[in-house]
Write a protein that holds these residues in place. Structure first.
Motif, PDB file in Angstrom:
ATOM      1  N   LYS A  30       0.878  -1.118   0.160  1.00 48.70           N
ATOM      2  CA  LYS A  30       0.183   0.130   0.023  1.00 48.70           C
ATOM      3  C   LYS A  30       0.732   1.243  -0.037  1.00 48.70           C
ATOM      4  CE  LYS A  30      -3.635  -2.600   2.634  1.00 48.70           C
ATOM      5  NZ  LYS A  30      -4.267  -2.469   3.496  1.00 48.70           N
ATOM      6  N   ILE A  31       0.942   1.769  -1.164  1.00 53.06           N
ATOM      7  CA  ILE A  31       1.937   3.089  -1.327  1.00 53.06           C
ATOM      8  C   ILE A  31       1.500   4.145  -0.278  1.00 53.06           C
ATOM      9  CG2 ILE A  31       2.520   4.825  -2.910  1.00 53.06           C
ATOM     10  CD1 ILE A  31       3.796   2.032  -3.338  1.00 53.06           C
ATOM     11  N   GLY A  32       2.463   4.863   0.570  1.00 50.03           N
ATOM     12  CA  GLY A  32       2.032   5.996   1.146  1.00 50.03           C
ATOM     13  C   GLY A  32       1.659   5.307   2.458  1.00 50.03           C
ATOM     14  N   GLU A  33       1.635   4.296   2.977  1.00 50.82           N
ATOM     15  CA  GLU A  33       0.940   3.893   4.222  1.00 50.82           C
ATOM     16  C   GLU A  33       2.025   3.121   5.077  1.00 50.82           C
ATOM     17  OE1 GLU A  33      -2.597   1.678   4.069  1.00 50.82           O
ATOM     18  OE2 GLU A  33      -3.433   2.725   2.483  1.00 50.82           O
ATOM     19  N   ILE A  34       1.928   3.133   6.316  1.00 49.55           N
ATOM     20  CA  ILE A  34       2.647   2.551   7.395  1.00 49.55           C
ATOM     21  C   ILE A  34       2.432   1.096   7.355  1.00 49.55           C
ATOM     22  CG2 ILE A  34       3.403   2.308   9.689  1.00 49.55           C
ATOM     23  CD1 ILE A  34       2.875   5.332   9.930  1.00 49.55           C
ATOM     24  N   GLN A  35       3.093   0.335   7.066  1.00 50.87           N
ATOM     25  CA  GLN A  35       3.021  -1.422   7.283  1.00 50.87           C
ATOM     26  C   GLN A  35       3.986  -2.096   7.363  1.00 50.87           C
ATOM     27  OE1 GLN A  35       1.749  -2.059   2.685  1.00 50.87           O
ATOM     28  NE2 GLN A  35       2.422  -0.020   2.894  1.00 50.87           N
ATOM     29  N   ALA A  36       3.714  -3.492   7.948  1.00 52.48           N
ATOM     30  CA  ALA A  36       4.808  -4.232   8.228  1.00 52.48           C
ATOM     31  C   ALA A  36       5.512  -4.507   7.058  1.00 52.48           C
ATOM     32  CB  ALA A  36       4.123  -5.532   9.018  1.00 52.48           C
ATOM     33  N   LEU A  37       4.808  -4.670   6.046  1.00 52.70           N
ATOM     34  CA  LEU A  37       5.462  -5.259   4.822  1.00 52.70           C
ATOM     35  C   LEU A  37       6.777  -4.169   4.401  1.00 52.70           C
ATOM     36  CD1 LEU A  37       5.715  -6.921   1.970  1.00 52.70           C
ATOM     37  CD2 LEU A  37       3.906  -5.672   1.090  1.00 52.70           C
ATOM     38  N   GLY A  38       6.364  -2.928   4.474  1.00 58.55           N
ATOM     39  CA  GLY A  38       7.360  -1.961   4.043  1.00 58.55           C
ATOM     40  C   GLY A  38       8.681  -1.965   5.051  1.00 58.55           C
ATOM     41  N   GLY A  39       8.250  -2.026   6.318  1.00 54.89           N
ATOM     42  CA  GLY A  39       9.147  -2.257   7.316  1.00 54.89           C
ATOM     43  C   GLY A  39      10.211  -3.617   7.136  1.00 54.89           C
ATOM     44  N   GLN A  40       9.777  -4.542   7.041  1.00 60.69           N
ATOM     45  CA  GLN A  40      10.243  -5.885   6.667  1.00 60.69           C
ATOM     46  C   GLN A  40      11.329  -5.667   5.633  1.00 60.69           C
ATOM     47  OE1 GLN A  40      10.445  -8.643   9.131  1.00 60.69           O
ATOM     48  NE2 GLN A  40      12.557  -8.494   7.933  1.00 60.69           N
ATOM     49  N   ALA A  41      10.675  -5.323   4.314  1.00 56.92           N
ATOM     50  CA  ALA A  41      11.539  -5.140   3.099  1.00 56.92           C
ATOM     51  C   ALA A  41      12.595  -4.347   3.293  1.00 56.92           C
ATOM     52  CB  ALA A  41      10.617  -4.653   2.018  1.00 56.92           C
ATOM     53  N   ALA A  42      12.429  -2.841   3.998  1.00 54.84           N
ATOM     54  CA  ALA A  42      13.482  -1.953   4.002  1.00 54.84           C
ATOM     55  C   ALA A  42      14.540  -2.550   4.884  1.00 54.84           C
ATOM     56  CB  ALA A  42      13.080  -0.963   4.795  1.00 54.84           C
ATOM     57  N   PHE A  43      14.224  -3.542   5.978  1.00 54.83           N
ATOM     58  CA  PHE A  43      15.279  -3.733   6.885  1.00 54.83           C
ATOM     59  C   PHE A  43      16.099  -5.023   5.746  1.00 54.83           C
ATOM     60  CE2 PHE A  43      16.764  -7.318   9.545  1.00 54.83           C
ATOM     61  CZ  PHE A  43      17.488  -6.923  10.515  1.00 54.83           C
ATOM     62  N   ASP A  44      15.328  -5.651   5.232  1.00 54.82           N
ATOM     63  CA  ASP A  44      15.884  -6.869   4.393  1.00 54.82           C
ATOM     64  C   ASP A  44      17.152  -6.225   3.428  1.00 54.82           C
ATOM     65  OD1 ASP A  44      14.461  -8.747   5.615  1.00 54.82           O
ATOM     66  OD2 ASP A  44      13.163  -8.936   3.998  1.00 54.82           O
ATOM     67  N   TYR A  45      16.750  -4.894   2.827  1.00 55.59           N
ATOM     68  CA  TYR A  45      17.652  -4.523   1.817  1.00 55.59           C
ATOM     69  C   TYR A  45      18.715  -4.061   2.511  1.00 55.59           C
ATOM     70  CZ  TYR A  45      13.200  -4.123  -0.852  1.00 55.59           C
ATOM     71  OH  TYR A  45      12.171  -4.485  -1.252  1.00 55.59           O
ATOM     72  N   ILE A  46      18.764  -3.394   3.781  1.00 58.11           N
ATOM     73  CA  ILE A  46      19.754  -3.048   4.582  1.00 58.11           C
ATOM     74  C   ILE A  46      20.733  -4.067   4.943  1.00 58.11           C
ATOM     75  CG2 ILE A  46      20.472  -1.799   6.573  1.00 58.11           C
ATOM     76  CD1 ILE A  46      17.856  -0.303   6.603  1.00 58.11           C
ATOM     77  N   ASN A  47      20.039  -5.142   5.510  1.00 58.11           N
ATOM     78  CA  ASN A  47      20.848  -6.494   5.939  1.00 58.11           C
ATOM     79  C   ASN A  47      21.572  -6.951   4.710  1.00 58.11           C
ATOM     80  OD1 ASN A  47      21.360  -8.284   7.851  1.00 58.11           O
ATOM     81  ND2 ASN A  47      19.975  -9.541   6.958  1.00 58.11           N
ATOM     82  N   LYS A  48      21.147  -7.075   3.480  1.00 54.32           N
ATOM     83  CA  LYS A  48      21.860  -7.699   2.567  1.00 54.32           C
ATOM     84  C   LYS A  48      23.070  -6.504   1.847  1.00 54.32           C
ATOM     85  CE  LYS A  48      22.811 -10.300  -1.230  1.00 54.32           C
ATOM     86  NZ  LYS A  48      23.438 -11.522  -0.773  1.00 54.32           N
ATOM     87  N   SER A  49      22.724  -5.040   2.005  1.00 54.16           N
ATOM     88  CA  SER A  49      23.780  -4.297   1.853  1.00 54.16           C
ATOM     89  C   SER A  49      24.959  -4.308   2.460  1.00 54.16           C
ATOM     90  CB  SER A  49      23.285  -2.809   1.862  1.00 54.16           C
ATOM     91  OG  SER A  49      22.166  -2.678   0.837  1.00 54.16           O
ATOM     92  N   VAL A  50      24.801  -4.455   3.947  1.00 56.79           N
ATOM     93  CA  VAL A  50      25.938  -4.792   5.150  1.00 56.79           C
ATOM     94  C   VAL A  50      26.378  -6.031   4.683  1.00 56.79           C
ATOM     95  CG1 VAL A  50      26.057  -5.147   7.577  1.00 56.79           C
ATOM     96  CG2 VAL A  50      24.434  -3.415   6.901  1.00 56.79           C
ATOM     97  N   GLU A  51      25.952  -6.960   4.354  1.00 59.87           N
ATOM     98  CA  GLU A  51      26.590  -8.385   4.038  1.00 59.87           C
ATOM     99  C   GLU A  51      27.532  -7.952   3.011  1.00 59.87           C
ATOM    100  OE1 GLU A  51      23.971 -11.435   3.262  1.00 59.87           O
ATOM    101  OE2 GLU A  51      22.980 -11.206   5.100  1.00 59.87           O
ATOM    102  N   MET A  52      27.215  -7.190   1.911  1.00 63.85           N
ATOM    103  CA  MET A  52      28.088  -7.043   0.837  1.00 63.85           C
ATOM    104  C   MET A  52      29.345  -5.949   0.980  1.00 63.85           C
ATOM    105  SD  MET A  52      24.976  -6.925  -2.205  1.00 63.85           S
ATOM    106  CE  MET A  52      26.270  -7.061  -3.421  1.00 63.85           C
ATOM    107  N   ALA A  53      28.911  -5.015   1.841  1.00 68.12           N
ATOM    108  CA  ALA A  53      29.824  -4.198   2.277  1.00 68.12           C
ATOM    109  C   ALA A  53      30.983  -4.731   3.354  1.00 68.12           C
ATOM    110  CB  ALA A  53      29.372  -3.023   2.934  1.00 68.12           C
ATOM    111  N   MET A  54      30.453  -5.564   4.120  1.00 68.51           N
ATOM    112  CA  MET A  54      31.373  -6.337   4.905  1.00 68.51           C
ATOM    113  C   MET A  54      32.424  -7.260   4.192  1.00 68.51           C
ATOM    114  SD  MET A  54      30.896  -5.201   8.213  1.00 68.51           S
ATOM    115  CE  MET A  54      31.269  -6.249   9.392  1.00 68.51           C
ATOM    116  N   SER A  55      31.726  -7.963   3.268  1.00 80.30           N
ATOM    117  CA  SER A  55      32.688  -8.931   2.319  1.00 80.30           C
ATOM    118  C   SER A  55      33.426  -8.319   1.346  1.00 80.30           C
ATOM    119  CB  SER A  55      31.768  -9.839   1.693  1.00 80.30           C
ATOM    120  OG  SER A  55      30.871  -9.550   0.666  1.00 80.30           O
ATOM    121  N   ARG A  56      33.164  -6.839   1.160  1.00 84.84           N
ATOM    122  CA  ARG A  56      33.980  -5.973   0.189  1.00 84.84           C
ATOM    123  C   ARG A  56      33.588  -6.093  -1.219  1.00 84.84           C
ATOM    124  NH1 ARG A  56      34.468  -4.087   4.383  1.00 84.84           N
ATOM    125  NH2 ARG A  56      36.307  -3.850   5.732  1.00 84.84           N
TER     126      ARG A  56
END
Length: 332
Positions: free
Chosen positions: A88-114
């Protein structure tokens, strides 16, 4: 010179993050400076392209080395974690929060492994994180937790002015109480080391005054006499290039003119007002103290305009460019 790979987590898919990312990746200057790699969801990217009226190819890859990094194509690590029919665009929701966290987590993994050279983050929403039962309040806390980093250090950069913060999210009264000789010395050391990690070793840091005109030697406020001046003098004896207190009504102007390589602001709004008044959209936050370089836009998810293609990409472009600027010199 080889262009650095900058990882760009897509942010909350219900906010403006996806839109400012695709707009940024339609600009020649981004590809001239770096190799941008989006970490997100293909359906969300396709939707953002539609919102913004853009026609760009999407190249889904598994590893950063597989990217083409050419203008006209978005290289994407597709986590396939968003059911677009339920978003739901423009709305607070668990789907958005979880997806955002997943993207950060993957980015950190890639940065940590150079695998990537730096991260430029997009907006996330604190309430959506909470709805997803993510036990972090924001980006900095997530990054600190995922990397076991204690007390990351924030620096703002706008044009050629850099600003650190002695205190941040506390009341003004608490901030004044936290201006102590010991804390100022600690931050002079930490800020100097943070600059060195970015490859900045020349120049002098300035410590801003707390009171009007730095208290006029105790005429109206004695924090400078009791804490700031002794801290600066002690740091100088330790070999640090630092001066202060410099009155807050002039120190930021002088830094902008190149007299100082950075300013240590003593409280949140002191530094925020100076940078954001100068150029709100181009004020970029850098998180120092992490095992990798991270830059970020300094605005939120703007749920009220999400999905309309109206969000300005200026801050996102600047965050990517500053990440690319410092990535080659960043020292872990």
């Amino acid at each position: 010179m080889i262009r650095p790979i900058i990882g760009i987590p897509l942010g909350d898919p219900a906010g403006i993050g996806p839109e400012i990312v695709v707009k940024s990746l339609s600009k020649t200057e981004v590809y001239q400076t770096c190799r941008p790699l989006v970490i997100g969801d293909k359906d969300v990217v396709l939707q953002a392209l539609k919102f913004c009226g853009l026609s760009l190819n999407i190249h889904s890859i598994q590893k950063a080395e597989e990217g083409t990094y050419e203008l006209g194509t978005i290289d994407l690590i597709d986590l396939k974690n968003v059911d677009i029919s339920n978003l739901k665009i423009g709305e607070i929701q668990a789907l958005g929060g979880q997806a955002a966290f997943d993207y950060i987590n993957k980015s950190v993994e890639m940065a940590m492994s150079r695998e990537i050279d730096a991260i430029a983050t997009t907006p996330i929403n604190k309430e959506s994180l909470k709805a997803a039962n993510i036990d972090y309040i924001g980006h900095t806390e997530i990054l600190a937790g995922l990397t076991n980093t204690t007390d990351p250090l924030t620096m703002f950069e706008v044009r050629n002015m850099r600003v650190f913060f002695l205190t941040r999210h506390v009341s003004l009264q608490q901030a004044c109480n936290l201006v102590t000789k010991e804390k100022i010395i600690e931050y002079i050391v930490r800020c100097t080391e943070a600059l060195k990690k970015l490859g900045i070793e020349d120049g002098t840091m300035a410590v801003a005054g707390l009171n009007p005109h730095s208290g006029e030697h105790g005429l109206f406020g004695n924090e400078e006499v009791i804490h700031v001046e002794p801290a600066v003098q002690e740091a100088q004896r330790m070999g640090y290039k630092v001066v202060g207190p410099i009155s807050a009504d002039s120190v930021f102007h002088l830094a902008l003119q190149g007299r100082y390589n950075s300013v240590l602001s003593l409280y949140h709004d002191q530094g925020h007002i100076a940078t954001k008044t100068l150029d709100f959209e181009r004020t970029i936050a850098l998180t120092n103290g992490l095992p990798f370089l991270r830059t970020s836009v300094d605005h939120g998810t703007a749920l009220d305009i999400a999905g309309k293609g109206l969000a300005s990409e200026t801050s996102m472009i600047e965050a990517i460019l500053i990440a690319a600027k410092y990535a080659p010199n960043f020292k872990n």
